[in-house]
Write an enzyme that holds these catalytic residues in place. Structure first.
Site, short mmCIF file in Angstrom:
data_model
loop_
_atom_site.label_atom_id
_atom_site.label_comp_id
_atom_site.label_asym_id
_atom_site.label_seq_id
_atom_site.Cartn_x
_atom_site.Cartn_y
_atom_site.Cartn_z
N SER A 20 0.83 -1.19 0.00
CA SER A 20 0.00 0.00 0.00
C SER A 20 0.88 1.25 0.00
O SER A 20 1.69 1.43 -0.89
CB SER A 20 -0.96 -0.03 1.20
N ASP B 178 -5.82 -3.46 -2.56
CA ASP B 178 -4.75 -3.22 -1.59
C ASP B 178 -4.07 -4.51 -1.12
O ASP B 178 -4.74 -5.46 -0.70
CB ASP B 178 -5.35 -2.50 -0.38
#
Length: 415
Positions: free
Chosen positions: A70, A220
């Site tokens: 991320s 993600d």
């Protein structure tokens, strides 16, 4: 030993671990705007390396693998993407400047808090909180046409394929073998940052050397590995077992004791004790998505992912009597706004810088396996531990330079 400013400009890569004593890994957790916290830590570490080896020293010159999920994946790309001089596009001290400038545009804040909260609740029911357009544009602008196999050292960035329902790990090691994995770094960074409820999933395609197309439907990487340290160790271990010449350790012992791992968290609100079972027991879908000014569902799975990796590594390194080879720097005392992943006001971003600076002064801590809370391990501060790590990294690099029969021409990104 000459400084970096006196060395040849083409020397951008750390030489193969085969010629050294260690496998060096830098890992950066996910956490949205809280990437400022590891950004502060990395700036300090790089400045210590520059004291030893000259002002041109960069983190990519010392770590065999840099891994991030991320926001950590974005930082990884920033530190390892080459510029026109084949040096890192960003120095570590540039990371926070980037976040301070761009986060308010990536996560625009409503002018009226109460109205903003109501709008957010509606958005969370009908789509992601943010459209991601600014993030996509700035990442594409900065990283350009650079691909996974272009990075200055090996990188590993986890994502999760929502169509296949399985993790997709973008690894430099795999990109050398499979052209379909050699995606644009911009696509990888957009994908690993696509936190559910916050940013939209990302679809893109790659083509193999034979013209075949592979599709990716990604969100993600924190869904699978918000703390990617163990993923990185697994990738290296796999390469060792597959006979990668970069890890020719046939005459010396292998195992976790050979790794030097620096793992940086982005902070958590664990000590705030934010949620209580009596309240959570009454939650429905909406509450799981919006309670407490964030998304509790995302908070839970990212925190669980990070902690489980730390529990494992801390236990293994301690059991093998090499706990100094694993440095985890994390602050679990964040409270209220500063624990958010997306409240990108100037005040909050500045406070995150202060959190990182204070964390440097805190004692080195280890996770208590019973309580899950970080507790001081000894009197040394994180700052002092990083000074020690910088010395180890500098010496390791020099050992490899001395031992390599090919000198400066050898890199750890064999083709």
């Amino acid at each position: 030993m000459p400084s970096f400013s006196q060395m040849e400009r083409a020397r951008s890569f750390l030489q193969s671990p085969t010629y050294g004593n260690l496998v060096t890994v830098l890992s950066i957790d996910g956490g949205g705007i809280r990437g400022i916290i590891p950004g502060t830590i990395l700036s300090f570490l790089e400045s210590e390396l520059q004291k030893l080896d000259g002002e041109d020293a960069r983190l990519a010159d010392y770590f065999d693998v840099i891994t991030g999920t991320s926001t950590g994946g974005l930082v990884t790309a920033m530190l390892t993407t080459p510029d026109e001089n084949n040096r890192p596009l960003f120095s570590a001290k540039d990371i926070n400047a980037f976040y301070l400038e761009h986060c308010p545009k990536i996560f625009p804040q409503g002018s009226a808090p109460l109205i903003g909260e109501a709008v957010d609740m509606v958005k969370n029911l009908t789509g992601p909180k943010y459209d991601g357009k600014y993030l996509h544009n700035i990442v594409k602008e900065k990283l350009g046409d650079k691909r996974l196999n272009d990075t200055l050292t090996n990188v590993i960035i986890p994502t999760f394929d929502i169509k296949r329902l399985q993790p997709t790990i973008f690894s430099s090691y795999e990109a050398k073998k499979k052209s379909c994995v050699d995606a644009l770094l911009s696509d990888i960074c957009i994908a690993t940052s696509a936190a559910p409820t916050y940013l939209p999933a990302h679809h893109f395609e790659t083509k193999t050397s034979t013209g075949e197309t592979r599709e990716f439907h990604l969100i993600d990487g924190g869904v699978a590995a918000n703390n990617p340290a163990l993923v990185a160790i697994n990738e290296v271990t796999k390469e060792i077992h597959q006979g990668n010449s970069d890890f020719n350790f046939s005459t010396r012992p292998t195992g976790y004791g050979r790794f030097l791992v620096v793992s940086l968290g982005t902070g958590s609100a664990k000590c705030e004790e934010k949620y209580h079972a009596n309240d959570v027991a009454k939650w429905g879908l909406l509450a799981w998505l919006t309670s407490g000014g964030s998304c509790p569902l995302t908070d839970v799975f990212t925190q669980a992912s990070s902690d489980m990796v730390d529990f494992h590594l801390a236990t293994v390194f301690q059991a093998l009597n090499c706990e100094k080879s694993y440095l985890r720097i994390q602050d679990d005392t964040l409270e209220k706004t500063v624990s958010s992943v997306d409240i990108a006001t100037k005040e909050n971003l500045d406070n995150l810088v202060k959190v990182g600076e204070k964390l440097l002064k805190k004692p080195v801590s280890r996770v208590n396996m019973d309580t899950g809370v970080f507790e001081p391990a000894h009197q040394s501060t994180n700052e002092e531990a990083l000074v020690r790590i910088a010395g180890i990294l500098s010496r390791e690099r020099k050992v490899r330079e001395t031992q390599s029969p090919h000198g400066k021409a050898v890199t750890n990104k064999s083709n």
